[in-house]
Write a protein that holds these residues in place. Structure first.
Motif, PDB file in Angstrom:
ATOM      1  N   ILE A  81       0.848  -1.193   0.000  1.00 32.50           N
ATOM      2  CA  ILE A  81       0.000   0.000   0.000  1.00 32.50           C
ATOM      3  C   ILE A  81       0.882   1.240   0.000  1.00 32.50           C
ATOM      4  N   ALA A  82       0.631   2.153  -0.931  1.00 34.02           N
ATOM      5  CA  ALA A  82       1.305   3.443  -0.997  1.00 34.02           C
ATOM      6  C   ALA A  82       0.331   4.410  -1.644  1.00 34.02           C
ATOM      7  N   ALA A  83      -0.067   5.449  -0.917  1.00 35.82           N
ATOM      8  CA  ALA A  83      -1.130   6.307  -1.430  1.00 35.82           C
ATOM      9  C   ALA A  83      -1.032   7.712  -0.850  1.00 35.82           C
ATOM     10  N   PRO A  84      -1.477   8.704  -1.621  1.00 32.43           N
ATOM     11  CA  PRO A  84      -1.571  10.055  -1.070  1.00 32.43           C
ATOM     12  C   PRO A  84      -2.694  10.136  -0.046  1.00 32.43           C
ATOM     13  N   VAL A  85      -2.577  11.098   0.852  1.00 34.98           N
ATOM     14  CA  VAL A  85      -3.575  11.323   1.888  1.00 34.98           C
ATOM     15  C   VAL A  85      -4.161  12.716   1.715  1.00 34.98           C
ATOM     16  N   VAL A  86      -5.481  12.816   1.779  1.00 41.15           N
ATOM     17  CA  VAL A  86      -6.152  14.110   1.680  1.00 41.15           C
ATOM     18  C   VAL A  86      -7.048  14.309   2.895  1.00 41.15           C
ATOM     19  N   PRO A  87      -7.143  15.539   3.394  1.00 35.77           N
ATOM     20  CA  PRO A  87      -8.042  15.785   4.526  1.00 35.77           C
ATOM     21  C   PRO A  87      -9.492  15.710   4.088  1.00 35.77           C
ATOM     22  N   ARG A  88     -10.341  15.194   4.959  1.00 36.02           N
ATOM     23  CA  ARG A  88     -11.766  15.103   4.686  1.00 36.02           C
ATOM     24  C   ARG A  88     -12.539  15.629   5.882  1.00 36.02           C
ATOM     25  N   GLY A  89     -13.683  16.207   5.589  1.00 33.57           N
ATOM     26  CA  GLY A  89     -14.545  16.716   6.638  1.00 33.57           C
ATOM     27  C   GLY A  89     -15.779  15.856   6.792  1.00 33.57           C
ATOM     28  N   PRO A 100     -13.866  10.571  -3.109  1.00 34.43           N
ATOM     29  CA  PRO A 100     -14.792  10.080  -4.137  1.00 34.43           C
ATOM     30  C   PRO A 100     -14.228   8.865  -4.845  1.00 34.43           C
ATOM     31  N   TYR A 101     -15.107   8.119  -5.519  1.00 30.84           N
ATOM     32  CA  TYR A 101     -14.664   6.899  -6.184  1.00 30.84           C
ATOM     33  C   TYR A 101     -13.637   7.173  -7.280  1.00 30.84           C
ATOM     34  N   ALA A 102     -13.643   8.389  -7.834  1.00 28.36           N
ATOM     35  CA  ALA A 102     -12.620   8.732  -8.819  1.00 28.36           C
ATOM     36  C   ALA A 102     -11.236   8.788  -8.189  1.00 28.36           C
ATOM     37  N   MET A 103     -11.200   8.855  -6.852  1.00 34.88           N
ATOM     38  CA  MET A 103      -9.944   8.883  -6.099  1.00 34.88           C
ATOM     39  C   MET A 103      -9.854   7.617  -5.244  1.00 34.88           C
ATOM     40  N   GLN A 104     -10.210   6.467  -5.823  1.00 31.61           N
ATOM     41  CA  GLN A 104     -10.274   5.232  -5.038  1.00 31.61           C
ATOM     42  C   GLN A 104      -8.920   4.783  -4.512  1.00 31.61           C
ATOM     43  N   ASN A 105      -7.834   5.323  -5.069  1.00 30.52           N
ATOM     44  CA  ASN A 105      -6.504   4.979  -4.586  1.00 30.52           C
ATOM     45  C   ASN A 105      -5.921   6.067  -3.690  1.00 30.52           C
ATOM     46  N   THR A 106      -6.804   6.858  -3.097  1.00 29.90           N
ATOM     47  CA  THR A 106      -6.420   7.915  -2.164  1.00 29.90           C
ATOM     48  C   THR A 106      -7.005   7.607  -0.791  1.00 29.90           C
ATOM     49  N   VAL A 107      -6.272   7.942   0.245  1.00 31.67           N
ATOM     50  CA  VAL A 107      -6.710   7.725   1.627  1.00 31.67           C
ATOM     51  C   VAL A 107      -7.215   9.043   2.200  1.00 31.67           C
ATOM     52  N   GLY A 108      -8.320   8.976   2.945  1.00 30.21           N
ATOM     53  CA  GLY A 108      -8.861  10.152   3.593  1.00 30.21           C
ATOM     54  C   GLY A 108      -8.435  10.219   5.051  1.00 30.21           C
ATOM     55  N   TRP A 109      -8.075  11.408   5.491  1.00 32.08           N
ATOM     56  CA  TRP A 109      -7.713  11.646   6.894  1.00 32.08           C
ATOM     57  C   TRP A 109      -8.741  12.585   7.499  1.00 32.08           C
ATOM     58  N   TYR A 110      -9.255  12.245   8.685  1.00 29.74           N
ATOM     59  CA  TYR A 110     -10.214  13.115   9.350  1.00 29.74           C
ATOM     60  C   TYR A 110      -9.481  14.361   9.836  1.00 29.74           C
ATOM     61  N   HIS A 127     -11.424   3.299   0.757  1.00 27.59           N
ATOM     62  CA  HIS A 127     -12.320   2.323   0.142  1.00 27.59           C
ATOM     63  C   HIS A 127     -11.626   0.969   0.030  1.00 27.59           C
ATOM     64  N   VAL A 128     -12.404  -0.105   0.157  1.00 25.16           N
ATOM     65  CA  VAL A 128     -11.879  -1.442  -0.078  1.00 25.16           C
ATOM     66  C   VAL A 128     -11.990  -1.811  -1.558  1.00 25.16           C
ATOM     67  N   ASP A 129     -13.019  -1.294  -2.229  1.00 32.39           N
ATOM     68  CA  ASP A 129     -13.189  -1.553  -3.656  1.00 32.39           C
ATOM     69  C   ASP A 129     -14.177  -0.561  -4.240  1.00 32.39           C
ATOM     70  N   THR A 130     -14.341  -0.638  -5.562  1.00 28.64           N
ATOM     71  CA  THR A 130     -15.368   0.125  -6.272  1.00 28.64           C
ATOM     72  C   THR A 130     -16.333  -0.886  -6.877  1.00 28.64           C
ATOM     73  N   GLU A 131     -17.161  -0.452  -7.800  1.00 27.27           N
ATOM     74  CA  GLU A 131     -18.091  -1.379  -8.446  1.00 27.27           C
ATOM     75  C   GLU A 131     -17.370  -2.426  -9.292  1.00 27.27           C
ATOM     76  N   THR A 132     -16.135  -2.113  -9.712  1.00 24.80           N
ATOM     77  CA  THR A 132     -15.479  -2.989 -10.677  1.00 24.80           C
ATOM     78  C   THR A 132     -14.087  -3.468 -10.296  1.00 24.80           C
ATOM     79  N   LYS A 133     -13.452  -2.842  -9.302  1.00 23.56           N
ATOM     80  CA  LYS A 133     -12.063  -3.214  -9.047  1.00 23.56           C
ATOM     81  C   LYS A 133     -11.652  -2.888  -7.615  1.00 23.56           C
ATOM     82  N   PRO A 134     -10.526  -3.459  -7.168  1.00 19.86           N
ATOM     83  CA  PRO A 134     -10.040  -3.166  -5.821  1.00 19.86           C
ATOM     84  C   PRO A 134      -9.674  -1.692  -5.674  1.00 19.86           C
ATOM     85  N   ALA A 135      -9.763  -1.185  -4.449  1.00 25.87           N
ATOM     86  CA  ALA A 135      -9.369   0.177  -4.142  1.00 25.87           C
ATOM     87  C   ALA A 135      -8.193   0.157  -3.160  1.00 25.87           C
TER      88      ALA A 135
END
Length: 222
Positions: A81-89, A100-110, A127-135
């Motif tokens: 696992i290696a991913a960027p982290v973005v703050p989320r509210g 969002p699912y378009a950023m399924q390979n991004t981690v959210g930080w509270y 996310h663990v996955d999307t409708e079609t693939k692993p996240a």
């Protein structure tokens, strides 16, 4: 054993995402999608199941908490696992708004909570996955105690956490204080959270969450 081999049985391409309850009433049970394959994304027994804390795994002493700094990136080398982290509210329902699912390979930080490396428990969700693939956190449940989590921070430092616990918590008897509160006062801790348990086609959600706990043990880069 390779990451692919270790992740076998930990997840399938399941639709939707469900979020667990967060500390202090921050609800993470989010909206899901129906029409998926369904299955089991992680082992669970009853409402709480330990994925692994084998006897004899040496765990290093905790490092004193550091000054706060926002996270930029998270890595768990042992499982790839290696991913960027973005703050989320919070969203309009009072839940953490995941990437969002378009950023399924991004981690959210509270972003209103603890910053990784500071005293308390910092919360990272993915996310663990999307409708079609692993996240991003598809293989999170294959992590094991003693393995390392590295967080790059906005001040240029890289801090290292050691995993000491992996559990699956069912949402039917969920205790957010027990799950997301600090395990030991005065420590800098980390929680990495994703979906787990079984996928419910009727509701479009999972029935549990994988929670990986770690604590600060080193500063890799000042």
């Amino acid at each position: 054993m390779s990451s692919a081999e270790r992740s076998a049985g930990t997840g399938r391409l399941l639709t939707g995402v469900a979020w667990a309850v967060l500390l202090l009433g921050l609800w993470l049970w989010g909206n899901g999608f129906t029409g998926g394959f369904g299955g089991t994304s992680a082992p669970t027994t009853g409402d709480v199941a330990a994925v692994g804390r084998p006897l004899g795994v040496p765990l290093p002493p905790a490092l004193d908490p550091l000054s706060p700094a926002k996270p930029d990136r998270v890595e768990i080398p042992s499982i790839g696992i290696a991913a960027p982290v973005v703050p989320r509210g919070l969203d309009s329902a009072g839940a953490i708004d995941p990437p969002p699912y378009a950023m399924q390979n991004t981690v959210g930080w509270y972003g209103s909570g603890t910053q990784p490396g500071a005293s308390g428990a910092a919360l990272l969700v993915g996310h663990v996955d999307t409708e079609t693939k692993p996240a991003v956190f598809y293989v999170l449940s294959s992590a094991r105690p003693g393995e390392k989590v590295r967080v790059s921070r906005a001040d240029g430092s890289v801090v290292e956490f050691t995993i000491d616990d992996i559990q699956v918590f069912g949402r039917d008897r969920f205790d957010p204080t027990k799950v997301y509160g600090p395990r030991e006062d005065g420590r800098a801790e980390l929680r990495l959270i994703t979906c787990g348990g079984t996928f419910d086609r009727a509701t479009g959600t999972y029935n549990a969450n994988v929670v990986v706990s770690a604590y600060l043990t080193a500063v890799v880069k000042e």
